[in-house]
Design an enzyme around this catalytic site. Structure first.
Site, PDB file in Angstrom:
ATOM      1  N   CYS A  44       1.842   4.539 -21.511  1.00  0.00           N
ATOM      2  CA  CYS A  44       1.918   4.722 -20.057  1.00  0.00           C
ATOM      3  C   CYS A  44       3.231   4.216 -19.454  1.00  0.00           C
ATOM      4  O   CYS A  44       4.282   4.823 -19.613  1.00  0.00           O
ATOM      5  CB  CYS A  44       0.703   4.062 -19.405  1.00  0.00           C
ATOM      6  SG  CYS A  44       0.406   4.535 -17.681  1.00  0.00           S
ATOM      7  N   LYS A  73       0.456  -2.968 -26.298  1.00  0.00           N
ATOM      8  CA  LYS A  73       1.445  -2.614 -25.283  1.00  0.00           C
ATOM      9  C   LYS A  73       2.365  -3.799 -25.001  1.00  0.00           C
ATOM     10  O   LYS A  73       1.911  -4.921 -24.759  1.00  0.00           O
ATOM     11  CB  LYS A  73       0.720  -2.191 -24.003  1.00  0.00           C
ATOM     12  CG  LYS A  73       1.604  -1.634 -22.902  1.00  0.00           C
ATOM     13  CD  LYS A  73       0.739  -1.151 -21.736  1.00  0.00           C
ATOM     14  CE  LYS A  73       1.542  -0.526 -20.624  1.00  0.00           C
ATOM     15  NZ  LYS A  73       0.686  -0.072 -19.500  1.00  0.00           N
ATOM     16  N   GLU A  99      -4.783   6.086 -23.094  1.00  0.00           N
ATOM     17  CA  GLU A  99      -4.911   4.678 -22.742  1.00  0.00           C
ATOM     18  C   GLU A  99      -6.234   4.481 -22.006  1.00  0.00           C
ATOM     19  O   GLU A  99      -6.651   5.326 -21.213  1.00  0.00           O
ATOM     20  CB  GLU A  99      -3.748   4.289 -21.824  1.00  0.00           C
ATOM     21  CG  GLU A  99      -3.782   2.865 -21.313  1.00  0.00           C
ATOM     22  CD  GLU A  99      -2.731   2.616 -20.233  1.00  0.00           C
ATOM     23  OE1 GLU A  99      -2.265   1.480 -20.122  1.00  0.00           O
ATOM     24  OE2 GLU A  99      -2.384   3.578 -19.511  1.00  0.00           O
TER      25      GLU A  99
END
Length: 502
Positions: free
Chosen positions: A372, A322, A262
């Site tokens: 994440c 995301k 990321e």
């Protein structure tokens, strides 16, 4: 009140010490046993207070990483809010502790409390789940059966059962039936964990794939990470080109797929020709598709945290945005209100969330993606895994320095590997990057703030675990059973209060 207060704090500290990077997972049920000892027979108000103390002992050290660069203004309020929410569950546990077989009802209510904290407030914060402290323990195989809620249930039932057993001895209860019943509350979850071990599959059902996880590193840790974005991109390009040179020299096998972290390209490569050219050349040099963590700017001017599937010579051919954004980081709820307390809120972004999971086709692999923070959310990971053969978790932990945060997140990845029966590739900007087998064991991992490339052949799996097939059903059943027990305990208490005294 001093002794139970100290026992509550100590129980919370033991629960914290059970968390990675330490491997003393067995401290968690002991910490819960101390909490159960304190809560047994208390009124709800006292249970709330002692539960809050347990929460502080557990969460203040566990979440210390949130304040490493902004100080206690983020760390302590977050810890206190999470402790208050945990205290609500403890108040309910105190109420049901007067029922027969109370460790069972108490464990169910603990799960209900975790369910609530995973959705409230601001989309929830499931980071401090008990299951995430068990990547080394005997309870880990239960993830393949009922996910993180079943692990939490087993750990708490063991702890509360131990408290009931010891308290029964201390209170002079010597009947064999009573002692056996209380011992079973300890033994059954442990036996179930061992019985679940054969359900954890590791065989390569769809072949194998050679994966490279690239950790380019950052010039320095801190909240100014985004100001270093060109250097970070250059680092990941440079480390990928070094990997290509190592392959050419025969030092490492040629990867079939490459995973970047990321934020490895916070310069939008679709708007910046230099960034596009650098990434494209790296993909050509290594001769494999790269999953590139990139920040893209939409037509509305707002950023998106994305992963681009970059094919050598073709450029980006697919993307994932995301879905579960981090409040107070990628977004800022109630920005004007919180600005009254600190101007640090203006560091938070204004990112736009994605609306669907995406599986990348990379060679013979079907790669699920969770970026994440998303890996902490059961439902997000469960949705992403459908149709995949391997899971990738690109992450950026550079803003949290050398804290325990990255090890806590790696523990989540290991639990997810077992829960969904997939090998997991963790690619971090600054570490810890890791390659994880479907049984949760770590094949290899990097050091913090060290450029590296992990290359390994991993199994591709198509089977769905029992946890995948059941979905959220076990959690909702446990939640409902716990709440029904609470309602029964409240009704019984009112009936006793209304009964005329002899």
């Amino acid at each position: 009140m001093l002794v139970p207060a100290l026992l509550s704090v100590l129980g919370g500290v033991l629960a914290y010490l059970a968390e990675p990077p330490r491997t003393v997972w067995w401290l968690a049920p002991i910490g819960l046993a101390l909490l159960g000892w304190v809560l047994r027979g208390r009124r709800a108000k006292a249970g709330f207070g002692y539960g809050f103390l347990f929460g502080l002992g557990y969460l203040v050290p566990l979440l210390a990483w949130t304040g490493v660069f902004v100080g206690p203004v983020a760390w302590l309020p977050l810890s206190a809010v999470c402790a208050l929410l945990l205290a609500l569950a403890c108040a309910a546990i105190s109420v049901v502790s007067k029922l027969p077989a109370w460790p069972l009802w108490a464990a169910l209510l603990w799960v209900a409390g975790e369910t609530f904290r995973a959705v409230f407030p601001f989309g929830g914060f499931p980071w401090p789940k008990l299951a995430f402290g068990q990547p080394e323990g005997i309870y880990l195989p239960l993830a393949a059966v009922g996910g993180t809620p079943l692990i939490a249930f087993a750990v708490t039932l063991t702890g509360f059962g131990l408290a009931a057993f010891v308290r029964g001895l201390a209170d002079g209860e010597r009947t064999v039936g009573m002692l056996v019943a209380r011992a079973l509350a300890v033994m059954i979850p442990v036996a179930a964990a061992f019985a679940s071990a054969p359900l954890v599959g590791t065989d390569a059902q769809a072949g194998t794939v050679t994966v490279a996880a690239v950790q380019g590193n950052v010039p320095r840790a801190g909240l100014d990470f985004n100001a270093q974005r060109r250097a970070v991109l250059d680092n990941h390009v440079r480390r990928t080109e070094q990997l290509a040179a190592d392959v050419k020299a025969g030092r490492v096998p040629k990867p079939d797929i490459v995973i970047w972290p990321e934020n490895s390209s916070d310069i939008d490569p679709l708007r910046n020709p230099d960034a596009y050219s650098e990434i494209n050349q790296a993909a050509i040099d290594v001769g494999a598709p790269i999953a590139v963590g990139a920040v893209l700017v939409g037509d509305d001017g707002n950023p998106r945290n994305t992963v681009l599937l970059w094919e050598p010579g073709k450029g980006p051919v697919d993307r994932y945005t995301k879905r579960q954004l981090q409040p107070f980081g990628e977004t800022m709820p109630m920005r004007s209100f919180f600005r009254l307390f600190t101007s640090a809120v203006d560091r938070a972004g204004n990112f736009v969330a994605g609306d669907k999971p995406v599986v990348f086709t990379m060679g013979n692999a079907r790669v699920a993606l969770d970026t994440c923070y998303e890996v902490a959310f059961d439902g997000v990971v469960r949705d992403s895994i459908a149709g995949s053969t391997i899971l990738a978790v690109p992450t950026n932990n550079a803003t949290f320095g050398r804290t325990e945060m990255t090890y806590q997140q790696l523990a989540m990845d290991r639990v997810r590997a077992v829960e969904h029966g997939r090998a997991v590739v963790v690619a971090a900007t600054s570490g810890v990057s890791a390659l994880v087998r479907p049984d949760g064991s770590v094949i290899e991992q990097t050091e913090l703030f060290t450029p590296a490339a992990l290359v390994e052949r991993l199994p591709l799996r198509t089977a769905t675990t029992l946890s995948d097939r059941l979905g959220a059903t076990p959690e909702w059943v446990m939640d409902a059973a716990g709440l029904l027990a609470l309602a029964a305990a409240v009704a019984l208490g009112r009936r006793r209060s209304a009964s005329p005294q002899e």
